[in-house]
Motif scaffolding. Structure first.
Motif, PDB file in Angstrom:
ATOM      1  N   ASN A 179      -3.386   1.039  -3.655  1.00  0.00           N
ATOM      2  CA  ASN A 179      -3.795   0.228  -2.500  1.00  0.00           C
ATOM      3  C   ASN A 179      -2.608  -0.457  -1.860  1.00  0.00           C
ATOM      4  OD1 ASN A 179      -6.545   0.839  -2.785  1.00  0.00           O
ATOM      5  ND2 ASN A 179      -6.812  -0.778  -4.325  1.00  0.00           N
ATOM      6  N   GLN A 180      -1.639  -0.893  -2.688  1.00  0.00           N
ATOM      7  CA  GLN A 180      -0.441  -1.552  -2.170  1.00  0.00           C
ATOM      8  C   GLN A 180       0.757  -1.106  -2.987  1.00  0.00           C
ATOM      9  OE1 GLN A 180      -0.891  -5.742  -1.620  1.00  0.00           O
ATOM     10  NE2 GLN A 180       1.213  -6.083  -1.001  1.00  0.00           N
ATOM     11  N   VAL A 181       1.823  -0.741  -2.310  1.00  0.00           N
ATOM     12  CA  VAL A 181       2.998  -0.166  -2.960  1.00  0.00           C
ATOM     13  C   VAL A 181       3.873  -1.271  -3.539  1.00  0.00           C
ATOM     14  CG1 VAL A 181       5.150   1.051  -2.501  1.00  0.00           C
ATOM     15  CG2 VAL A 181       3.011   1.919  -1.567  1.00  0.00           C
ATOM     16  N   PHE A 182       4.225  -1.105  -4.840  1.00  0.00           N
ATOM     17  CA  PHE A 182       5.121  -2.067  -5.494  1.00  0.00           C
ATOM     18  C   PHE A 182       6.294  -1.398  -6.185  1.00  0.00           C
ATOM     19  CE2 PHE A 182       1.321  -4.870  -5.465  1.00  0.00           C
ATOM     20  CZ  PHE A 182       1.895  -5.991  -4.886  1.00  0.00           C
ATOM     21  N   SER A 183       6.092  -0.227  -6.762  1.00  0.00           N
ATOM     22  CA  SER A 183       7.101   0.390  -7.623  1.00  0.00           C
ATOM     23  C   SER A 183       7.447   1.793  -7.138  1.00  0.00           C
ATOM     24  CB  SER A 183       6.588   0.460  -9.067  1.00  0.00           C
ATOM     25  OG  SER A 183       6.244  -0.821  -9.536  1.00  0.00           O
ATOM     26  N   PRO A 184       8.633   2.302  -7.536  1.00  0.00           N
ATOM     27  CA  PRO A 184       8.982   3.689  -7.214  1.00  0.00           C
ATOM     28  C   PRO A 184       7.931   4.655  -7.747  1.00  0.00           C
ATOM     29  CG  PRO A 184      10.899   2.517  -8.045  1.00  0.00           C
ATOM     30  CD  PRO A 184       9.733   1.606  -8.247  1.00  0.00           C
ATOM     31  N   GLY A 185       7.633   5.688  -6.959  1.00  0.00           N
ATOM     32  CA  GLY A 185       6.642   6.680  -7.372  1.00  0.00           C
ATOM     33  C   GLY A 185       5.248   6.388  -6.875  1.00  0.00           C
ATOM     34  N   GLU A 186       5.100   5.437  -5.928  1.00  0.00           N
ATOM     35  CA  GLU A 186       3.781   5.077  -5.393  1.00  0.00           C
ATOM     36  C   GLU A 186       3.735   5.316  -3.888  1.00  0.00           C
ATOM     37  OE1 GLU A 186       2.697   1.473  -8.565  1.00  0.00           O
ATOM     38  OE2 GLU A 186       3.270   0.987  -6.490  1.00  0.00           O
ATOM     39  N   ASP A 225       9.997  -4.907   2.910  1.00  0.00           N
ATOM     40  CA  ASP A 225      10.139  -5.723   1.706  1.00  0.00           C
ATOM     41  C   ASP A 225       8.867  -5.633   0.876  1.00  0.00           C
ATOM     42  OD1 ASP A 225       9.707  -8.560   0.296  1.00  0.00           O
ATOM     43  OD2 ASP A 225      11.856  -8.201   0.512  1.00  0.00           O
ATOM     44  N   VAL A 226       9.015  -5.344  -0.411  1.00  0.00           N
ATOM     45  CA  VAL A 226       7.851  -5.102  -1.254  1.00  0.00           C
ATOM     46  C   VAL A 226       7.060  -6.382  -1.505  1.00  0.00           C
ATOM     47  CG1 VAL A 226       8.997  -5.466  -3.464  1.00  0.00           C
ATOM     48  CG2 VAL A 226       7.114  -3.855  -3.330  1.00  0.00           C
ATOM     49  N   ASP A 227       7.697  -7.555  -1.417  1.00  0.00           N
ATOM     50  CA  ASP A 227       7.002  -8.809  -1.671  1.00  0.00           C
ATOM     51  C   ASP A 227       6.320  -9.359  -0.426  1.00  0.00           C
ATOM     52  OD1 ASP A 227       7.660  -9.004  -4.429  1.00  0.00           O
ATOM     53  OD2 ASP A 227       9.690  -9.593  -3.874  1.00  0.00           O
ATOM     54  N   THR A 228       7.032  -9.406   0.692  1.00  0.00           N
ATOM     55  CA  THR A 228       6.453  -9.954   1.924  1.00  0.00           C
ATOM     56  C   THR A 228       5.695  -8.901   2.718  1.00  0.00           C
ATOM     57  OG1 THR A 228       8.445  -9.479   3.240  1.00  0.00           O
ATOM     58  CG2 THR A 228       8.373 -11.577   2.043  1.00  0.00           C
ATOM     59  N   GLN A 229       5.926  -7.603   2.418  1.00  0.00           N
ATOM     60  CA  GLN A 229       5.310  -6.486   3.136  1.00  0.00           C
ATOM     61  C   GLN A 229       5.740  -6.454   4.606  1.00  0.00           C
ATOM     62  OE1 GLN A 229       3.026  -3.997   1.735  1.00  0.00           O
ATOM     63  NE2 GLN A 229       4.051  -4.857  -0.064  1.00  0.00           N
ATOM     64  N   ARG A 230       6.847  -7.102   4.935  1.00  0.00           N
ATOM     65  CA  ARG A 230       7.342  -7.112   6.316  1.00  0.00           C
ATOM     66  C   ARG A 230       8.401  -6.035   6.503  1.00  0.00           C
ATOM     67  NH1 ARG A 230       8.177 -13.573   7.754  1.00  0.00           N
ATOM     68  NH2 ARG A 230       5.963 -14.160   7.598  1.00  0.00           N
ATOM     69  N   GLY A 263      -5.018   4.573   7.353  1.00  0.00           N
ATOM     70  CA  GLY A 263      -5.130   5.025   8.733  1.00  0.00           C
ATOM     71  C   GLY A 263      -3.870   5.709   9.190  1.00  0.00           C
ATOM     72  N   GLY A 264      -3.251   5.178  10.254  1.00  0.00           N
ATOM     73  CA  GLY A 264      -2.030   5.767  10.784  1.00  0.00           C
ATOM     74  C   GLY A 264      -0.775   5.229  10.146  1.00  0.00           C
ATOM     75  N   LEU A 265      -0.904   4.416   9.071  1.00  0.00           N
ATOM     76  CA  LEU A 265       0.254   3.869   8.376  1.00  0.00           C
ATOM     77  C   LEU A 265       0.338   4.455   6.964  1.00  0.00           C
ATOM     78  CD1 LEU A 265       0.369   0.048   9.232  1.00  0.00           C
ATOM     79  CD2 LEU A 265       1.933   1.822  10.000  1.00  0.00           C
ATOM     80  N   ILE A 266       1.530   4.870   6.583  1.00  0.00           N
ATOM     81  CA  ILE A 266       1.766   5.369   5.230  1.00  0.00           C
ATOM     82  C   ILE A 266       2.908   4.562   4.621  1.00  0.00           C
ATOM     83  CG2 ILE A 266       2.482   7.335   3.822  1.00  0.00           C
ATOM     84  CD1 ILE A 266       1.321   9.173   5.931  1.00  0.00           C
ATOM     85  N   ASP A 267       2.633   3.881   3.511  1.00  0.00           N
ATOM     86  CA  ASP A 267       3.676   3.192   2.747  1.00  0.00           C
ATOM     87  C   ASP A 267       4.086   4.086   1.589  1.00  0.00           C
ATOM     88  OD1 ASP A 267       3.508   1.078   4.442  1.00  0.00           O
ATOM     89  OD2 ASP A 267       2.411  -0.240   3.081  1.00  0.00           O
ATOM     90  N   LEU A 268       5.378   4.142   1.348  1.00  0.00           N
ATOM     91  CA  LEU A 268       5.906   5.101   0.386  1.00  0.00           C
ATOM     92  C   LEU A 268       7.131   4.509  -0.308  1.00  0.00           C
ATOM     93  CD1 LEU A 268       6.187   8.051  -0.729  1.00  0.00           C
ATOM     94  CD2 LEU A 268       7.457   8.578   1.358  1.00  0.00           C
ATOM     95  N   PHE A 269       7.159   4.565  -1.639  1.00  0.00           N
ATOM     96  CA  PHE A 269       8.325   4.096  -2.405  1.00  0.00           C
ATOM     97  C   PHE A 269       8.922   5.312  -3.107  1.00  0.00           C
ATOM     98  CE2 PHE A 269       9.796  -0.099  -4.441  1.00  0.00           C
ATOM     99  CZ  PHE A 269      11.089   0.362  -4.520  1.00  0.00           C
ATOM    100  N   PRO A 270       9.892   5.984  -2.479  1.00  0.00           N
ATOM    101  CA  PRO A 270      10.469   7.202  -3.077  1.00  0.00           C
ATOM    102  C   PRO A 270      11.260   6.884  -4.341  1.00  0.00           C
ATOM    103  CG  PRO A 270      11.005   7.008  -0.732  1.00  0.00           C
ATOM    104  CD  PRO A 270      10.486   5.686  -1.173  1.00  0.00           C
ATOM    105  N   MET A 271      11.270   7.811  -5.281  1.00  0.00           N
ATOM    106  CA  MET A 271      12.134   7.695  -6.443  1.00  0.00           C
ATOM    107  C   MET A 271      13.589   7.759  -5.979  1.00  0.00           C
ATOM    108  SD  MET A 271       9.945   7.388  -8.861  1.00  0.00           S
ATOM    109  CE  MET A 271      10.745   7.691 -10.433  1.00  0.00           C
TER     110      MET A 271
END
Length: 563
Positions: free
Chosen positions: A151-158, A193-198, A163-171
């Protein structure tokens, strides 16, 4: 240049001796000017990290990378941290692309068998602005690479799709990225930023590495099941490990079954450029024998569990003989303590040449506070030394403190900021700061490098350990007398709260004293006095206005990650 390093030809070996203290890092930094990539295999992880820090200080332009270990013991039942796996994959990709000048690795890590380079190549792809992206195909590709939908990206591999937004944390990436789609086209790519999501700044492309060092797709699972049945006796359906992998789950410690996911494993040598110079540092033979003794001991101790049978060490690691056989194909340079290897023996190829570098350890010059003049040894030695001396403090703050202390005793070094400034300065005594573990004397160049290891007679490893623990030790509580009601404190698991005093509670085992802590919203936490080691003083500015954390939230975890 202080050294004139000579490069061996491919298949030949040269030995370089007489590199005291940090002289080995300076020698390698100058060797890198040849523009041939170096792979430095160290006897220990401590030496690899030391060299990396010192190399970056001697030459900030060098592209230095460290191939990290899993930081788990052989056959552990838990997996490495995702950040470590991310860093390992990024380093392997960097090595295959020749995007490095010096790569460092500990011997124990270099002995580990790896997945073949084809796995990394097949599961690495790029996303660029204006590329067309089909959501269903993207989901399938991410699942194939081992990424988890959250639901919300925090760590690598997620990754997350909203909708039209994709959050991605590449290894292999330091930051996650946000993909903004316009219909099926990538309109913008931004780091966030993973904490503020900005959002932070735009990027032109994103590199996606696989989420694991082994494939967990249909082909990988099928290969695992087949190899598992061949490797172990009995009914595999009774093994929880077998059932988890069959369901495409990665149980803890699955990394020690990596060979079962491939037809054939590879080693670090399969990723190295053919023209690389293989540098060995320290007593590799002794370190390798200790590694194998520990690994075989753990195998004997932990084998016998029918639910989780173990692969023999030979399936997971290279032997010392195999390692040195692979090493023969490369130009090889031995520095420090030349090893007597298992594979080479008496009839092995002798080193092509032995170059004695004119460096030596510093004589005893440590400060003795019991003497009327504590720096007398240092002053006398500087007066007799015909060249220049550079004192290197571990930090800018220590440099200022040391400058004041030396000035009190008649020594006035020139304060400088980096190594290059010290080399070009005309002064006989300079003071700077850097991460050097130990100093040396270069007689021919008339140069001495002095660190706190020599000034205060502290072994380099002990000094590094003290520095790493300094902040946490300063904040530890020794007894309850150091606390008074109203003081803000930090609990290791729950974050910043306020100490309200002691409370006596009876939980069925008799009266017990607890520390009474209050958190945001009036939440209470009672900590047994026996767990005082979990409590430390709050060291932020403005104790009266300390930002209390709320229990039951991820506030404290986010603060620790940000720190």
């Amino acid at each position: 240049m202080l050294f004139s390093p000579a490069l061996p030809a491919p298949g030949q070996k040269r030995q370089q001796t007489g590199l005291a203290g940090a002289a080995d890092a300076l020698f390698l930094a100058e060797l890198a000017l040849s523009r041939r990539p170096q792979v430095v295999v160290c006897a220990s992880a401590w030496d690899a990290q030391r060299l990396a820090d010192e190399l970056r200080w001697f030459d900030p332009q060098l592209r230095v990378c460290v191939f990290p270990d899993w930081e788990t013991l052989p056959y552990d039942t838990f997996s490495p941290h995702p950040d470590l796996i991310s860093e390992r994959l990024a380093t392997l990709y960097q090595i295959t692309r020749r995007e490095f000048d010096i790569a460092l690795v500990a011997l124990g890590t270099a002995l580990s068998r790896l997945g073949p380079p084809s796995h990394l190549a097949a599961h690495t792809f790029f996303l660029k602005q204006t590329d067309r992206l089909d959501e269903a195909a993207f989901r399938a590709q991410m699942a194939l690479g081992g990424y988890h939908h959250v639901n919300q990206v925090f760590s690598p591999g997620e990754f997350s799709i909203r909708g039209g937004l994709i959050d991605l944390f590449p290894m292999g990436s330091v930051l996650p990225y946000r993909i903004d789609l316009f219909d099926n086209e990538i309109e913008t790519l931004r780091a966030f930023d993973v904490d503020t999501q900005r959002s932070l700044y735009p990027v032109r492309e994103i590199r996606l590495l696989p989420a694991r060092e082994f494939p967990l797709d249909d082909a990988g699972v099928t290969r695992f099941r087949q190899n598992f049945r061949e490797a172990f006796e009995g009914d595999p359906s009774k093994s929880k490990l077998y059932k988890d992998v069959s369901n495409k789950l990665a149980p803890g410690g699955i990394e020690y079954y990596l060979p079962l996911f491939f037809e054939q494993t590879a080693s670090l040598f399969d990723y190295l450029p053919q023209d690389a110079v293989l540098v060995t540092q320290g007593k590799l033979d002794q370190a390798g024998q200790e590694f194998w003794a520990d690994t075989r001991g753990r195998y004997r101790l932990l084998s016998g569990d029918k639910d989780k049978p173990l692969l023999p060490p030979e399936r997971l690691f290279l032997s010392l003989e195999e390692f040195f056989v692979h090493a023969r194909d490369y130009a090889r340079l031995d520095i420090g303590h030349p090893p007597v290897t298992v594979a080479e023996g008496a009839a092995s190829q002798k080193p092509q040449a032995e170059d004695g570098a004119p460096t030596a350890p510093l004589p005893p010059i440590s400060v003795d506070r019991r003497l009327p003049h504590p720096v007398e040894k240092l002053r006398n030695w500087l007066d007799s030394f015909p060249g220049r001396a550079i004192i290197v403090a571990p930090s800018a703050g220590r440099r200022e403190t040391l400058a004041e202390y030396l000035a009190e005793h008649g020594l006035h070094p020139r304060l400088l900021d980096d190594w290059s400034s010290c080399l070009t300065a005309p002064d006989r005594l300079c003071l700077t700061h850097g991460p050097l573990a130990a100093g040396f004397v270069h007689g021919l160049a008339g140069l001495a490098v002095i660190t706190e290891s020599e000034l205060y007679a502290i072994p380099p490893r002990l000094r590094r350990a003290r520095e790493a623990r300094a902040t946490s030790i300063d904040s530890l509580l020794r007894d309850l007398s150091e606390l008074k009601p109203g003081d803000p404190v930090v609990h290791a698991q729950y974050g910043v709260g306020r100490y309200l005093g002691l409370a006596t509670l009876d939980l069925g085992d008799g009266a017990t004293e607890f520390l009474h802590l209050e958190y945001e919203g009036g939440d209470k936490l009672y900590v047994p006095v026996a767990s005082l080691h979990l409590i430390s003083r709050y060291s932020g500015a403005g104790e009266d206005a300390a930002p209390l954390h709320r229990l039951g939230t991820e506030q404290w975890e986010k603060a620790r990650r940000r720190a």
